[in-house]
Write an enzyme that holds these catalytic residues in place. Sequence first.
Site, PDB file in Angstrom:
ATOM      1  CG  ASP A  47      36.904  39.475  41.150  1.00 43.39           C
ATOM      2  OD1 ASP A  47      36.368  38.615  40.419  1.00 43.39           O
ATOM      3  OD2 ASP A  47      37.105  39.290  42.365  1.00 43.39           O
ATOM      4  CG  HIS A  84      40.797  33.000  43.765  1.00 44.58           C
ATOM      5  ND1 HIS A  84      39.622  33.703  43.608  1.00 44.58           N
ATOM      6  CD2 HIS A  84      41.052  33.001  45.105  1.00 44.58           C
ATOM      7  CE1 HIS A  84      39.185  34.099  44.804  1.00 44.58           C
ATOM      8  NE2 HIS A  84      40.045  33.684  45.714  1.00 44.58           N
ATOM      9  CG  HIS A 121      41.098  38.699  42.607  1.00 46.72           C
ATOM     10  ND1 HIS A 121      41.804  37.839  43.412  1.00 46.72           N
ATOM     11  CD2 HIS A 121      40.148  37.953  41.984  1.00 46.72           C
ATOM     12  CE1 HIS A 121      41.316  36.620  43.280  1.00 46.72           C
ATOM     13  NE2 HIS A 121      40.319  36.662  42.419  1.00 46.72           N
ATOM     14  CE  LYS A 127      41.241  32.942  38.690  1.00 51.45           C
ATOM     15  NZ  LYS A 127      39.959  33.666  38.743  1.00 51.45           N
TER      16      LYS A 127
END
Length: 337
Positions: free
Chosen positions: A241, A135, A169, A96
Amino acid sequence: MATSLTLNTPLDMHLHLRDEAMLKLVAPLTAQTFSGALVMPNLVPPVTTFEALKAYEQRILDAASYEDFKPYMTLFFQQYDKAFLEKVKEHIIGIKLYPAGITTNSETGVSSIDSETLRPTLEAMSDLGIPLCVHGETNGFVMDREKEFMPIYESLAQNFPKLKIIMEHITTKDAVELLDKYENLYATITVQHLLITLDDVAGGMLQPHLFCKPIAKRYEDRDALVKVALNAHPKVMFGSDSAPHPKHKKEACGCAAGVFTAPIALQILAGLFETHGKLDNLQAFISDNALNIYGITPPKKEITLVKEPFLVPENYSGEGEMVVPMYAGQTLSWSLA
Protein backbone atom coordinates in the site's frame (compact mmCIF):
# COMPACT_ATOMS: atom_id res chain seq x y z
CA MET A 1 22.88 -15.65 12.40
CA ALA A 2 22.13 -14.98 8.73
CA THR A 3 24.34 -12.44 6.97
CA SER A 4 22.56 -12.56 3.61
CA LEU A 5 19.18 -13.53 2.22
CA THR A 6 18.04 -14.14 -1.34
CA LEU A 7 14.36 -13.70 -2.23
CA ASN A 8 12.87 -15.18 -5.39
CA THR A 9 10.40 -13.11 -7.42
CA PRO A 10 9.39 -10.65 -4.67
CA LEU A 11 5.85 -9.35 -5.23
CA ASP A 12 4.00 -6.31 -3.97
CA MET A 13 0.30 -7.14 -4.21
CA HIS A 14 -1.03 -3.66 -3.40
CA LEU A 15 0.78 -0.64 -4.81
CA HIS A 16 0.03 2.96 -5.76
CA LEU A 17 2.12 4.34 -8.60
CA ARG A 18 0.07 7.49 -9.30
CA ASP A 19 0.68 9.07 -12.72
CA GLU A 20 2.70 11.58 -14.72
CA ALA A 21 5.77 12.97 -12.87
CA MET A 22 5.10 10.99 -9.68
CA LEU A 23 4.80 7.77 -11.67
CA LYS A 24 8.14 8.45 -13.34
CA LEU A 25 9.77 8.98 -9.95
CA VAL A 26 8.38 6.02 -8.00
CA ALA A 27 7.87 3.25 -10.59
CA PRO A 28 11.61 2.49 -10.95
CA LEU A 29 11.95 2.26 -7.15
CA THR A 30 9.53 -0.69 -7.12
CA ALA A 31 10.65 -2.25 -10.40
CA GLN A 32 14.25 -2.38 -9.19
CA THR A 33 13.50 -4.86 -6.40
CA PHE A 34 10.12 -6.43 -7.17
CA SER A 35 9.29 -8.89 -9.90
CA GLY A 36 5.72 -7.68 -10.10
CA ALA A 37 3.16 -5.49 -8.39
CA LEU A 38 -0.61 -5.21 -8.30
CA VAL A 39 -1.33 -1.61 -9.27
CA MET A 40 -4.26 0.33 -7.85
CA PRO A 41 -6.65 2.06 -10.30
CA ASN A 42 -7.66 5.14 -8.26
CA LEU A 43 -6.35 7.78 -10.62
CA VAL A 44 -8.28 10.93 -11.53
CA PRO A 45 -10.35 9.93 -13.41
CA PRO A 46 -10.25 6.29 -12.22
CA VAL A 47 -9.31 3.44 -14.53
CA THR A 48 -12.66 2.04 -15.70
CA THR A 49 -12.29 1.42 -19.45
CA PHE A 50 -10.20 -0.94 -21.51
CA GLU A 51 -8.52 1.99 -23.26
CA ALA A 52 -7.61 3.69 -19.98
CA LEU A 53 -6.33 0.39 -18.59
CA LYS A 54 -3.97 -0.31 -21.48
CA ALA A 55 -2.78 3.29 -21.67
CA TYR A 56 -1.94 3.32 -17.94
CA GLU A 57 -0.17 -0.03 -18.21
CA GLN A 58 2.02 1.35 -21.01
CA ARG A 59 2.85 4.48 -19.00
CA ILE A 60 3.94 2.25 -16.11
CA LEU A 61 6.12 0.10 -18.35
CA ASP A 62 7.70 3.19 -19.88
CA ALA A 63 8.39 4.67 -16.44
CA ALA A 64 9.58 1.47 -14.76
CA SER A 65 12.40 0.84 -17.27
CA TYR A 66 13.06 -2.68 -15.95
CA GLU A 67 12.26 -5.56 -18.32
CA ASP A 68 11.95 -8.05 -15.45
CA PHE A 69 9.04 -6.20 -13.85
CA LYS A 70 5.36 -6.93 -14.47
CA PRO A 71 2.61 -4.46 -13.48
CA TYR A 72 -0.55 -6.41 -12.68
CA MET A 73 -3.44 -4.16 -13.62
CA THR A 74 -6.81 -3.60 -11.94
CA LEU A 75 -10.04 -1.79 -12.74
CA PHE A 76 -11.87 0.60 -10.46
CA PHE A 77 -15.12 -1.09 -9.39
CA GLN A 78 -18.37 -0.05 -10.99
CA GLN A 79 -21.22 -2.01 -12.51
CA TYR A 80 -19.64 -3.86 -15.45
CA ASP A 81 -21.50 -6.25 -17.75
CA LYS A 82 -20.20 -9.73 -18.39
CA ALA A 83 -19.36 -9.06 -22.05
CA PHE A 84 -16.99 -6.25 -21.03
CA LEU A 85 -15.38 -8.35 -18.31
CA GLU A 86 -14.81 -11.19 -20.78
CA LYS A 87 -12.97 -8.71 -23.00
CA VAL A 88 -10.67 -7.41 -20.26
CA LYS A 89 -10.21 -10.61 -18.25
CA GLU A 90 -6.79 -11.45 -19.69
CA HIS A 91 -5.55 -7.91 -19.06
CA ILE A 92 -6.43 -7.53 -15.37
CA ILE A 93 -5.69 -9.36 -12.15
CA GLY A 94 -8.67 -8.04 -10.20
CA ILE A 95 -11.21 -5.26 -9.67
CA LYS A 96 -10.78 -2.87 -6.75
CA LEU A 97 -13.84 -1.82 -4.76
CA TYR A 98 -13.64 1.44 -2.82
CA PRO A 99 -16.42 2.69 -0.56
CA ALA A 100 -17.19 6.20 -1.80
CA GLY A 101 -14.95 8.87 -0.31
CA ILE A 102 -13.15 6.54 2.10
CA THR A 103 -9.58 7.21 0.91
CA THR A 104 -7.50 9.01 -1.73
CA ASN A 105 -9.33 9.46 -5.05
CA SER A 106 -12.30 7.26 -4.06
CA GLU A 107 -15.05 9.85 -4.45
CA THR A 108 -16.64 7.86 -7.30
CA GLY A 109 -16.55 4.61 -5.34
CA VAL A 110 -19.50 2.48 -4.25
CA SER A 111 -22.00 4.35 -2.07
CA SER A 112 -23.74 1.21 -0.78
CA ILE A 113 -22.11 -2.22 -0.70
CA ASP A 114 -25.20 -4.36 -0.98
CA SER A 115 -24.89 -7.91 -2.29
CA GLU A 116 -28.06 -7.73 -4.34
CA THR A 117 -27.28 -4.35 -5.91
CA LEU A 118 -23.80 -5.52 -6.90
CA ARG A 119 -24.86 -9.06 -7.82
CA PRO A 120 -24.69 -8.80 -11.66
CA THR A 121 -21.06 -7.67 -11.61
CA LEU A 122 -19.96 -9.92 -8.75
CA GLU A 123 -21.58 -12.99 -10.31
CA ALA A 124 -19.87 -12.24 -13.61
CA MET A 125 -16.56 -11.89 -11.77
CA SER A 126 -17.20 -15.19 -10.00
CA ASP A 127 -17.93 -16.98 -13.28
CA LEU A 128 -14.84 -15.52 -14.95
CA GLY A 129 -12.50 -16.04 -11.99
CA ILE A 130 -11.74 -12.34 -11.50
CA PRO A 131 -10.83 -11.55 -7.85
CA LEU A 132 -12.47 -8.71 -5.94
CA CYS A 133 -10.03 -6.49 -4.03
CA VAL A 134 -11.68 -4.41 -1.30
CA HIS A 135 -10.75 -1.39 0.78
CA GLY A 136 -12.70 -2.56 3.82
CA GLU A 137 -13.76 0.45 5.85
CA THR A 138 -17.03 2.13 6.75
CA ASN A 139 -17.50 5.84 7.36
CA GLY A 140 -17.78 5.30 11.12
CA PHE A 141 -15.41 6.27 13.93
CA VAL A 142 -11.92 6.04 12.48
CA MET A 143 -10.65 3.32 14.83
CA ASP A 144 -13.71 1.15 14.25
CA ARG A 145 -14.11 1.46 10.49
CA GLU A 146 -12.44 -1.83 9.57
CA LYS A 147 -14.14 -3.74 12.38
CA GLU A 148 -17.51 -2.39 11.27
CA PHE A 149 -16.78 -3.64 7.74
CA MET A 150 -16.42 -7.29 8.81
CA PRO A 151 -20.15 -8.10 8.38
CA ILE A 152 -19.93 -6.79 4.80
CA TYR A 153 -17.02 -9.14 4.10
CA GLU A 154 -19.04 -11.99 5.58
CA SER A 155 -22.06 -11.15 3.44
CA LEU A 156 -19.95 -11.03 0.28
CA ALA A 157 -18.20 -14.31 1.16
CA GLN A 158 -21.49 -16.06 1.85
CA ASN A 159 -23.40 -14.71 -1.16
CA PHE A 160 -20.59 -15.27 -3.66
CA PRO A 161 -18.73 -18.39 -2.49
CA LYS A 162 -16.88 -18.77 -5.83
CA LEU A 163 -15.62 -15.18 -5.72
CA LYS A 164 -12.05 -14.74 -4.50
CA ILE A 165 -12.16 -11.76 -2.12
CA ILE A 166 -9.00 -9.96 -1.04
CA MET A 167 -9.28 -7.97 2.18
CA GLU A 168 -6.76 -5.25 1.41
CA HIS A 169 -4.29 -3.85 3.95
CA ILE A 170 -5.97 -5.41 6.99
CA THR A 171 -5.21 -3.72 10.31
CA THR A 172 -7.22 -5.54 12.98
CA LYS A 173 -7.30 -8.85 14.80
CA ASP A 174 -10.94 -9.12 13.72
CA ALA A 175 -9.86 -9.34 10.08
CA VAL A 176 -7.19 -11.91 10.93
CA GLU A 177 -9.79 -14.06 12.68
CA LEU A 178 -12.12 -13.83 9.67
CA LEU A 179 -9.50 -15.32 7.34
CA ASP A 180 -10.08 -18.89 8.47
CA LYS A 181 -13.86 -18.58 8.64
CA TYR A 182 -14.43 -18.38 4.88
CA GLU A 183 -12.56 -20.30 2.22
CA ASN A 184 -12.78 -17.45 -0.31
CA LEU A 185 -11.32 -14.70 1.90
CA TYR A 186 -7.67 -13.64 1.62
CA ALA A 187 -5.70 -10.60 2.77
CA THR A 188 -2.76 -8.30 2.15
CA ILE A 189 -0.71 -6.76 4.97
CA THR A 190 1.49 -3.67 4.75
CA VAL A 191 4.92 -2.96 6.23
CA GLN A 192 3.68 -0.14 8.43
CA HIS A 193 0.84 -2.09 10.00
CA LEU A 194 3.31 -4.78 11.08
CA LEU A 195 5.38 -2.18 12.91
CA ILE A 196 3.37 0.75 14.21
CA THR A 197 0.28 1.54 16.26
CA LEU A 198 -1.74 4.72 16.58
CA ASP A 199 0.68 5.75 19.33
CA ASP A 200 3.45 6.04 16.74
CA VAL A 201 1.26 8.22 14.53
CA ALA A 202 -0.27 10.57 17.08
CA GLY A 203 0.79 9.55 20.58
CA GLY A 204 3.36 12.34 20.78
CA MET A 205 4.21 14.83 18.08
CA LEU A 206 2.09 14.09 15.01
CA GLN A 207 4.04 12.00 12.47
CA PRO A 208 2.55 12.84 9.04
CA HIS A 209 4.67 10.28 7.17
CA LEU A 210 3.11 7.47 9.25
CA PHE A 211 -0.47 8.60 8.59
CA CYS A 212 -2.40 6.34 6.25
CA LYS A 213 -5.83 4.83 5.73
CA PRO A 214 -6.70 2.48 7.28
CA ILE A 215 -5.04 4.19 10.22
CA ALA A 216 -2.71 2.12 12.44
CA LYS A 217 -4.64 0.54 15.30
CA ARG A 218 -3.98 -0.93 18.76
CA TYR A 219 -1.10 -3.08 20.01
CA GLU A 220 -3.24 -6.22 20.02
CA ASP A 221 -4.17 -5.61 16.38
CA ARG A 222 -0.55 -5.15 15.33
CA ASP A 223 0.44 -8.30 17.24
CA ALA A 224 -2.23 -10.34 15.45
CA LEU A 225 -0.96 -9.14 12.07
CA VAL A 226 2.65 -9.89 12.99
CA LYS A 227 1.78 -13.40 14.11
CA VAL A 228 -0.10 -14.34 10.94
CA ALA A 229 2.59 -12.82 8.67
CA LEU A 230 5.56 -14.36 10.49
CA ASN A 231 3.95 -17.79 10.42
CA ALA A 232 3.43 -17.53 6.65
CA HIS A 233 -0.32 -18.14 6.80
CA PRO A 234 -1.16 -19.28 3.24
CA LYS A 235 -4.01 -16.77 2.89
CA VAL A 236 -1.97 -13.62 3.58
CA MET A 237 0.54 -11.90 1.33
CA PHE A 238 2.57 -8.75 1.27
CA GLY A 239 0.93 -5.64 -0.16
CA SER A 240 2.81 -2.46 0.67
CA ASP A 241 0.00 0.00 0.00
CA SER A 242 2.98 2.26 -0.67
CA ALA A 243 1.22 5.53 -1.41
CA PRO A 244 3.44 8.43 -2.48
CA HIS A 245 2.35 12.02 -1.93
CA PRO A 246 4.51 15.09 -2.51
CA LYS A 247 6.27 16.26 0.63
CA HIS A 248 4.31 19.51 0.68
CA LYS A 249 1.02 17.57 0.79
CA LYS A 250 2.17 15.40 3.71
CA GLU A 251 3.74 18.12 5.82
CA ALA A 252 0.69 20.34 5.66
CA CYS A 253 -2.67 21.12 7.18
CA GLY A 254 -4.97 18.44 5.79
CA CYS A 255 -2.15 15.89 5.60
CA ALA A 256 -2.65 13.43 2.73
CA ALA A 257 -3.12 9.79 3.76
CA GLY A 258 -0.41 7.39 2.64
CA VAL A 259 2.93 5.91 3.73
CA PHE A 260 5.71 5.59 1.16
CA THR A 261 7.66 2.35 1.67
CA ALA A 262 8.38 0.98 -1.82
CA PRO A 263 12.20 1.37 -1.80
CA ILE A 264 12.69 0.13 1.78
CA ALA A 265 10.03 -2.54 2.21
CA LEU A 266 12.27 -5.56 1.69
CA GLN A 267 14.93 -4.24 4.04
CA ILE A 268 12.38 -3.58 6.78
CA LEU A 269 10.71 -6.97 6.38
CA ALA A 270 14.04 -8.79 6.54
CA GLY A 271 14.79 -7.07 9.83
CA LEU A 272 11.36 -7.83 11.27
CA PHE A 273 11.38 -11.51 10.30
CA GLU A 274 14.97 -11.92 11.52
CA THR A 275 14.14 -10.37 14.89
CA HIS A 276 11.47 -13.01 15.41
CA GLY A 277 13.58 -15.89 14.10
CA LYS A 278 11.32 -16.34 11.06
CA LEU A 279 13.54 -15.39 8.11
CA ASP A 280 12.72 -18.72 6.45
CA ASN A 281 9.08 -17.65 6.20
CA LEU A 282 9.69 -14.34 4.45
CA GLN A 283 9.78 -15.98 1.01
CA ALA A 284 6.20 -17.22 1.43
CA PHE A 285 4.94 -13.86 2.67
CA ILE A 286 6.72 -11.82 0.01
CA SER A 287 6.01 -14.09 -2.97
CA ASP A 288 4.93 -17.73 -2.71
CA ASN A 289 1.51 -17.11 -1.16
CA ALA A 290 0.65 -14.51 -3.79
CA LEU A 291 1.68 -16.88 -6.57
CA ASN A 292 -0.74 -19.47 -5.21
CA ILE A 293 -3.59 -17.07 -4.46
CA TYR A 294 -3.56 -15.25 -7.80
CA GLY A 295 -2.14 -18.05 -9.96
CA ILE A 296 0.36 -15.74 -11.65
CA THR A 297 3.77 -16.33 -13.24
CA PRO A 298 5.79 -13.11 -12.86
CA PRO A 299 9.24 -12.58 -14.38
CA LYS A 300 11.98 -14.41 -12.53
CA LYS A 301 14.07 -12.15 -10.34
CA GLU A 302 16.41 -12.75 -7.43
CA ILE A 303 16.97 -10.02 -4.89
CA THR A 304 19.74 -10.46 -2.32
CA LEU A 305 19.83 -8.58 0.97
CA VAL A 306 22.84 -8.39 3.25
CA LYS A 307 23.17 -7.74 6.96
CA GLU A 308 24.70 -4.30 6.60
CA PRO A 309 23.40 -0.95 7.90
CA PHE A 310 21.29 1.06 5.47
CA LEU A 311 20.59 4.75 6.02
CA VAL A 312 17.11 5.56 4.71
CA PRO A 313 17.32 8.68 2.52
CA GLU A 314 15.65 11.85 3.77
CA ASN A 315 13.66 11.85 0.54
CA TYR A 316 13.46 10.49 -2.98
CA SER A 317 13.29 13.22 -5.58
CA GLY A 318 13.21 13.70 -9.32
CA GLU A 319 10.87 14.71 -12.14
CA GLY A 320 10.01 17.80 -10.11
CA GLU A 321 8.60 15.68 -7.24
CA MET A 322 9.86 14.92 -3.74
CA VAL A 323 8.59 12.06 -1.56
CA VAL A 324 9.58 11.33 2.04
CA PRO A 325 9.76 7.61 2.92
CA MET A 326 8.83 5.93 6.17
CA TYR A 327 11.80 6.02 8.60
CA ALA A 328 13.54 8.80 6.67
CA GLY A 329 16.99 9.45 8.14
CA GLN A 330 16.92 6.27 10.24
CA THR A 331 19.23 3.27 9.89
CA LEU A 332 17.94 -0.20 9.02
CA SER A 333 19.86 -3.39 9.76
CA TRP A 334 19.53 -4.87 6.24
CA SER A 335 20.59 -3.47 2.88
CA LEU A 336 20.07 -4.44 -0.73
CA ALA A 337 23.16 -6.16 -2.09
